[in-house]
Write an enzyme that holds these catalytic residues in place. Structure first.
Site: not given
Ligand code: PMT
Length: 400
Positions: A209, A278, A288, A322, A336, A340
């Site tokens: 990503n 995810d 490859k 986040f 979330k 969580k």
């Molecule tokens: O890294 P940059 O370029 O500075 O960009 C910053 C950012 C956009 C990445 C950051 O601000 C941000 O939003 N990070 C979280 C991205 C994310 O994966 O969000 P989500 O809504 O999909 O996940 C929710 C939360 O669960 C997040 O805290 C994530 O770390 C966590 N998660 C998600 C999926 C997973 N399998 N395990 C997790 O722990």
């Protein structure tokens, strides 16, 4: 919160004086006592009455007016201040302070104070970039004055460039950090994840990503500067590790999960800024994959949700997540937060210009466990990190 701490706020005469009103209001909400000193020019832009009503204290504008109580007023305020803030600080006031001129109530009180002085310059771009102003600011920074860099944008005079008063939230954040002596996380162990994970398809390709790690690295740097022991678990990025931070580099979600769980029981705070995949390919091809047909199907299977698992295991830790969304930001972020078991979630709409992936700024909403939502304007990721650490610091104070 900064209950009972004393701020003397100087307001000098620029159009940004109207924004100083919000600064006073935010300082009061943060629990500070505020006394305002205005220059005569500032009183041409905003009335002293506005500041009197907001601060709950008389506003001083004139050195020579009859004092309300008998004391030497500039000395009394100079001694009273825990932090002395000047916002906006015009080129004129900066020039006077830098050259030891004390010819009105504001400059005289600054000369007499031993408190840390914060200057928030705001002026026309050419005035700001003028070598005289720059020399004055450099001199003051060398004398341990705290200078908050002005923001860049369209100024009241119609010019575009540096010189805007920084957002009130940024100014207040700086003051609060100084009040806490910037070491409010001393004794805390904090785990921060940053950047995106990569899930291999074959030896040369992966699913990834756009996360650069900038948000997470900014948080790690701020937390370390404020005294925390920081463990940074990072996906691939070219960013250098911030000073004083212990870094574990990982590539996949499974590796990130293992690194995070290995530390979880030993930490007080977790911030998950990483963008974790995810799903991952069910099978990783050993060689490859060759171009054969017109389509290629790759089966994906679910990755562990690391934060969900932390929420289930958590005992005493503060958990901050986040939410990166493209629509219905608050609704999804709230889901979330609850699912969580988080204490706070930082919601960013990654479709907004100035927010999200791989840029230096972000636009976030901070959603607290009690449902309160704080909206921040577009700020640098550094500034967002400072404000997030303030909020965490407040949670720590409440939990002790
Ligand atoms: O890294 P940059 O370029 O500075 O960009 C910053 C950012 C956009 C990445 C950051 O601000 C941000 O939003 N990070 C979280 C991205 C994310 O994966 O969000 P989500 O809504 O999909 O996940 C929710 C939360 O669960 C997040 O805290 C994530 O770390 C966590 N998660 C998600 C999926 C997973 N399998 N395990 C997790 O722990």
């Amino acid at each position: 919160m900064s209950s009972g701490q004393n701020i003397v706020m100087g307001v000098s005469g620029g159009i940004a004086a109207y924004k100083a009103v919000e600064v006073v209001s935010r300082l009061k909400k943060a629990g500070c006592n505020v006394n305002v000193i205005m220059t005569k020019a500032a009183a041409e832009f905003v009335t002293p009455l506005t500041f009197r009503e907001l601060s709950g204290n008389p506003v001083v504008t004139d050195m020579w007016e009859e004092p309300k109580t008998w004391n030497v007023q500039h000395i009394a305020l100079a001694n009273w201040a825990d932090v002395f803030l000047v916002a906006p600080a015009t080129a004129n006031i900066i020039g006077k302070i830098a050259n030891g001129i004390a010819d009105d109530m504001l400059t005289t009180t600054i000369m007499a104070t031993k408190a840390p002085v914060v200057l928030a310059p705001a002026m026309n771009t050419n005035m700001y970039l003028n070598p005289v102003t720059q020399q004055n600011l450099t001199k003051l920074a060398g004398l341990s004055y705290h200078i908050i860099e002005p923001a860049t944008g369209l100024l009241a005079c119609g010019v575009e460039g540096p010189g805007r008063l920084p957002e009130p939230v940024v100014i207040v954040d700086k003051v609060v950090a100084l009040l806490h002596n910037c070491q409010d996380l001393r004794g805390q162990r904090i785990l921060i994840t940053a950047a995106g994970t990569r899930e291999a398809i074959d030896p040369v390709r992966y699913i990834g990503n756009r996360s650069s790690g900038k948000m997470g690295y900014a948080l790690a740097g701020v937390a370390a500067r404020r005294g925390a022991e920081v463990i940074l678990v990072s996906g691939p990025t070219s960013l250098p590790a911030p000073p004083g931070v212990t870094i574990t580099r990982v590539e996949t979600a499974a590796q990130m999960q293992a690194a995070v769980l290995a530390e979880f029981d030993t930490v007080d705070i977790v911030i998950k800024a990483a963008a974790v995949a995810d799903y991952r390919p069910e099978q990783v091809a050993e060689q490859k994959i060759k171009k054969t047909g017109d389509t290629l199907t790759i089966n994906l299977i679910k990755n562990p949700d690391i934060l969900l698992e932390l929420g289930q295991r958590k005992k005493r830790q503060i958990l901050v997540g986040f939410a990166a969304e493209t629509k219905d930001l608050i609704i999804h972020a709230r889901e979330k937060l609850t699912k969580k078991n988080l204490d706070m979630i930082i919601a960013n709409d990654v479709t907004l210009p100035g927010a999200g992936f791989n840029i230096d700024t972000n636009i976030v909403k901070i959603i607290h466990k009690n449902g309160n939502v704080e909206e921040l304007p577009q700020l640098s990721k550094q500034q967002v990190a400072e404000i997030m650490i303030d909020k965490i610091s407040t949670l720590l104070t409440k939990s002790t």
